[in-house]
Design a protein around this motif. Structure first.
Motif, PDB file in Angstrom:
ATOM      1  N   PHE A  80      41.164  35.222  45.547  1.00 17.33           N
ATOM      2  CA  PHE A  80      40.476  36.234  44.771  1.00 17.33           C
ATOM      3  C   PHE A  80      39.715  35.586  43.634  1.00 17.33           C
ATOM      4  CE2 PHE A  80      43.546  39.459  46.444  1.00 17.33           C
ATOM      5  CZ  PHE A  80      42.575  40.120  47.171  1.00 17.33           C
ATOM      6  N   GLY A  81      38.499  36.068  43.445  1.00 18.00           N
ATOM      7  CA  GLY A  81      37.667  35.562  42.366  1.00 18.00           C
ATOM      8  C   GLY A  81      36.762  34.422  42.763  1.00 18.00           C
ATOM      9  N   GLU A  82      37.057  33.750  43.872  1.00 18.31           N
ATOM     10  CA  GLU A  82      36.205  32.644  44.291  1.00 18.31           C
ATOM     11  C   GLU A  82      35.063  33.176  45.164  1.00 18.31           C
ATOM     12  OE1 GLU A  82      38.299  29.453  46.070  1.00 18.31           O
ATOM     13  OE2 GLU A  82      39.597  29.123  44.324  1.00 18.31           O
ATOM     14  N   PRO A  83      33.842  32.703  44.944  1.00 17.31           N
ATOM     15  CA  PRO A  83      32.686  33.291  45.633  1.00 17.31           C
ATOM     16  C   PRO A  83      32.532  32.792  47.067  1.00 17.31           C
ATOM     17  CG  PRO A  83      31.963  31.528  44.187  1.00 17.31           C
ATOM     18  CD  PRO A  83      33.446  31.674  43.958  1.00 17.31           C
ATOM     19  N   LEU A  84      32.082  33.687  47.916  1.00 20.10           N
ATOM     20  CA  LEU A  84      31.601  33.356  49.254  1.00 20.10           C
ATOM     21  C   LEU A  84      30.087  33.572  49.216  1.00 20.10           C
ATOM     22  CD1 LEU A  84      34.249  35.361  51.302  1.00 20.10           C
ATOM     23  CD2 LEU A  84      34.291  32.924  50.784  1.00 20.10           C
ATOM     24  N   ARG A  96      32.873  38.353  46.309  1.00 21.80           N
ATOM     25  CA  ARG A  96      34.171  37.945  45.756  1.00 21.80           C
ATOM     26  C   ARG A  96      35.218  38.997  46.118  1.00 21.80           C
ATOM     27  NH1 ARG A  96      33.644  34.103  41.311  1.00 21.80           N
ATOM     28  NH2 ARG A  96      31.430  33.744  40.839  1.00 21.80           N
ATOM     29  N   PHE A  97      36.381  38.516  46.552  1.00 20.82           N
ATOM     30  CA  PHE A  97      37.510  39.412  46.763  1.00 20.82           C
ATOM     31  C   PHE A  97      38.150  39.732  45.413  1.00 20.82           C
ATOM     32  CE2 PHE A  97      37.159  37.477  50.941  1.00 20.82           C
ATOM     33  CZ  PHE A  97      37.354  38.554  51.778  1.00 20.82           C
ATOM     34  N   ILE A 243      42.073  46.364  49.471  1.00 18.34           N
ATOM     35  CA  ILE A 243      41.366  45.168  49.034  1.00 18.34           C
ATOM     36  C   ILE A 243      40.000  45.600  48.515  1.00 18.34           C
ATOM     37  CG2 ILE A 243      40.324  44.667  51.275  1.00 18.34           C
ATOM     38  CD1 ILE A 243      40.683  41.698  50.708  1.00 18.34           C
ATOM     39  N   ALA A 244      39.520  44.937  47.492  1.00 15.43           N
ATOM     40  CA  ALA A 244      38.206  45.245  46.927  1.00 15.43           C
ATOM     41  C   ALA A 244      37.304  44.036  47.082  1.00 15.43           C
ATOM     42  CB  ALA A 244      38.336  45.615  45.453  1.00 15.43           C
ATOM     43  N   LEU A 245      36.020  44.297  47.251  1.00 16.02           N
ATOM     44  CA  LEU A 245      35.028  43.239  47.335  1.00 16.02           C
ATOM     45  C   LEU A 245      33.880  43.577  46.399  1.00 16.02           C
ATOM     46  CD1 LEU A 245      36.020  43.918  50.542  1.00 16.02           C
ATOM     47  CD2 LEU A 245      34.780  41.795  50.897  1.00 16.02           C
ATOM     48  N   ASP A 246      33.424  42.587  45.657  1.00 18.83           N
ATOM     49  CA  ASP A 246      32.227  42.718  44.828  1.00 18.83           C
ATOM     50  C   ASP A 246      31.124  41.888  45.451  1.00 18.83           C
ATOM     51  OD1 ASP A 246      33.438  44.345  42.951  1.00 18.83           O
ATOM     52  OD2 ASP A 246      34.104  42.670  41.711  1.00 18.83           O
ATOM     53  N   LEU A 247      29.985  42.509  45.735  1.00 16.89           N
ATOM     54  CA  LEU A 247      28.843  41.819  46.311  1.00 16.89           C
ATOM     55  C   LEU A 247      27.688  41.887  45.328  1.00 16.89           C
ATOM     56  CD1 LEU A 247      30.253  43.733  48.795  1.00 16.89           C
ATOM     57  CD2 LEU A 247      28.787  42.233  50.124  1.00 16.89           C
ATOM     58  N   VAL A 261      32.992  47.494  46.864  1.00 15.17           N
ATOM     59  CA  VAL A 261      33.548  48.121  48.065  1.00 15.17           C
ATOM     60  C   VAL A 261      35.069  48.120  47.952  1.00 15.17           C
ATOM     61  CG1 VAL A 261      33.514  48.183  50.577  1.00 15.17           C
ATOM     62  CG2 VAL A 261      31.627  47.097  49.342  1.00 15.17           C
ATOM     63  N   LEU A 262      35.660  49.242  48.310  1.00 18.52           N
ATOM     64  CA  LEU A 262      37.120  49.349  48.356  1.00 18.52           C
ATOM     65  C   LEU A 262      37.514  49.683  49.785  1.00 18.52           C
ATOM     66  CD1 LEU A 262      39.697  49.292  46.605  1.00 18.52           C
ATOM     67  CD2 LEU A 262      39.462  51.767  46.369  1.00 18.52           C
ATOM     68  N   VAL A 263      38.421  48.867  50.339  1.00 19.36           N
ATOM     69  CA  VAL A 263      38.785  48.977  51.748  1.00 19.36           C
ATOM     70  C   VAL A 263      40.298  49.139  51.875  1.00 19.36           C
ATOM     71  CG1 VAL A 263      38.831  47.756  53.951  1.00 19.36           C
ATOM     72  CG2 VAL A 263      36.835  47.574  52.485  1.00 19.36           C
ATOM     73  N   ARG A 264      40.715  50.021  52.757  1.00 20.76           N
ATOM     74  CA  ARG A 264      42.139  50.120  53.092  1.00 20.76           C
ATOM     75  C   ARG A 264      42.313  49.714  54.553  1.00 20.76           C
ATOM     76  NH1 ARG A 264      46.570  52.218  50.944  1.00 20.76           N
ATOM     77  NH2 ARG A 264      45.447  53.391  49.347  1.00 20.76           N
TER      78      ARG A 264
END
Length: 292
Positions: A80-84, A96-97, A243-247, A261-264
């Motif tokens: 988490f926090g590390e960029p893709l 980022r997760f 899990i959340a993702l920031d793009l 984005v928030l995903v279940r």
């Protein structure tokens, strides 16, 4: 003795009128031509903007899908926090997760925590607004101290509070006293999905950590809420967790555009996840001191 000029003849008057009419028509046609050119250019710009927006949206969704694929095929390597980073024609997108348990659940948080967060936005009526949020989400018509129930809304010609839990963060806009500026500040810091009494500060943004830190009462509330085993990020699709993702676009014409984005995860291989939130424009530094 002053000479008298002869009056213009009829043919002269007709030629003058024709010249004026011709000039007028030329001006009208020129104005119409300019208007048509502007309309054509505006239409072309809007069409190009729509195409660019569609391409950007496709790139965002591709980055999201690739990140989830990675999470399901080696999530132990995903931090988490590390960029893709992904490169597209529309620009470079960073994903980022992030754990949603770093957000404040507006259905479960105490009025104290709500007030501390609202005070950090600079809202002058933070205590009253926190009480109004509590009144909006509870199941009765009993008004909290400085809060607002049906009578206060009806006096201003507004729809009464729902007296039920918030279904999404956008419903905060219906709370008496909420402003666009405050909502823009806290939108990325709150949730309705974790059902936790307080956020896990290890996963909270620096802004929210600072907002909730100053009061001893708040610190003890957060400490008590976080004594249970932490809700760590899921390590595989099908975990049943959130899990959340920031793009964010970090290079290109649309630099700065962002999506949260928030995903279940469901555990069902036929439908492995549900998108619970796709929030455009998330992550803007709209709070005092900025956000990260």
């Amino acid at each position: 003795m002053r000479a008298n000029n002869p009056p213009p003849s009829a043919p002269d008057r007709e030629r003058g009128s024709a010249l004026i009419a011709a000039i007028g028509l030329t001006v009208v046609f020129a104005s119409l031509a300019i208007l048509i050119i502007q309309l054509v250019l505006n239409a072309a710009f809007l069409e190009r903007s729509s195409i660019d927006d569609a391409r950007l949206d496709a790139a965002m969704r591709t980055s999201f899908a690739e990140a989830l694929f990675l999470a399901g095929n080696g999530a132990g390597d995903v931090a988490f926090g590390e960029p893709l980073i992904a490169h597209f024609d529309v620009g470079v997108i960073e994903t980022r997760f992030r754990s949603p348990y770093g957000r404040l659940d507006i259905n479960a948080a105490s009025p104290v925590l709500l007030r501390l967060m609202l005070e950090a936005t600079g809202a002058p009526n933070a205590e009253a607004l926190a009480a109004a949020i509590s009144d909006w989400r509870d199941g009765d018509d009993l008004r909290a101290n400085q809060g607002a129930e049906s009578a206060e809304y009806e006096a201003l010609g507004l729809a009464p509070p729902a007296n039920r839990p918030f279904r999404d963060e956008a419903e905060l806009a219906q709370v008496l006293g909420m402003t666009d500026a405050v909502l823009a500040c806290i939108r990325g810091e709150v949730t309705v999905s974790t059902h936790a009494a307080a956020p896990d500060l290890r996963f909270a943004s620096p802004w929210l950590r600072a907002a909730l830190n100053p009061g001893a009462t708040a610190r003890s509330s957060i400490s008590a809420a976080n004594t249970a085993a932490p809700r760590l990020p899921p390590v595989a699709l099908g975990s049943g967790d959130l899990i959340a993702l920031d793009l964010r676009v970090i290079e290109g014409p649309a630099m700065g555009r962002a999506v949260a984005v928030l995903v279940r995860f469901t555990g069902d291989p036929r439908e492995p996840f549900w998108i619970q939130e796709w929030q455009d424009g998330a992550g803007a530094a709209s709070c005092p001191g900025g956000q990260s």
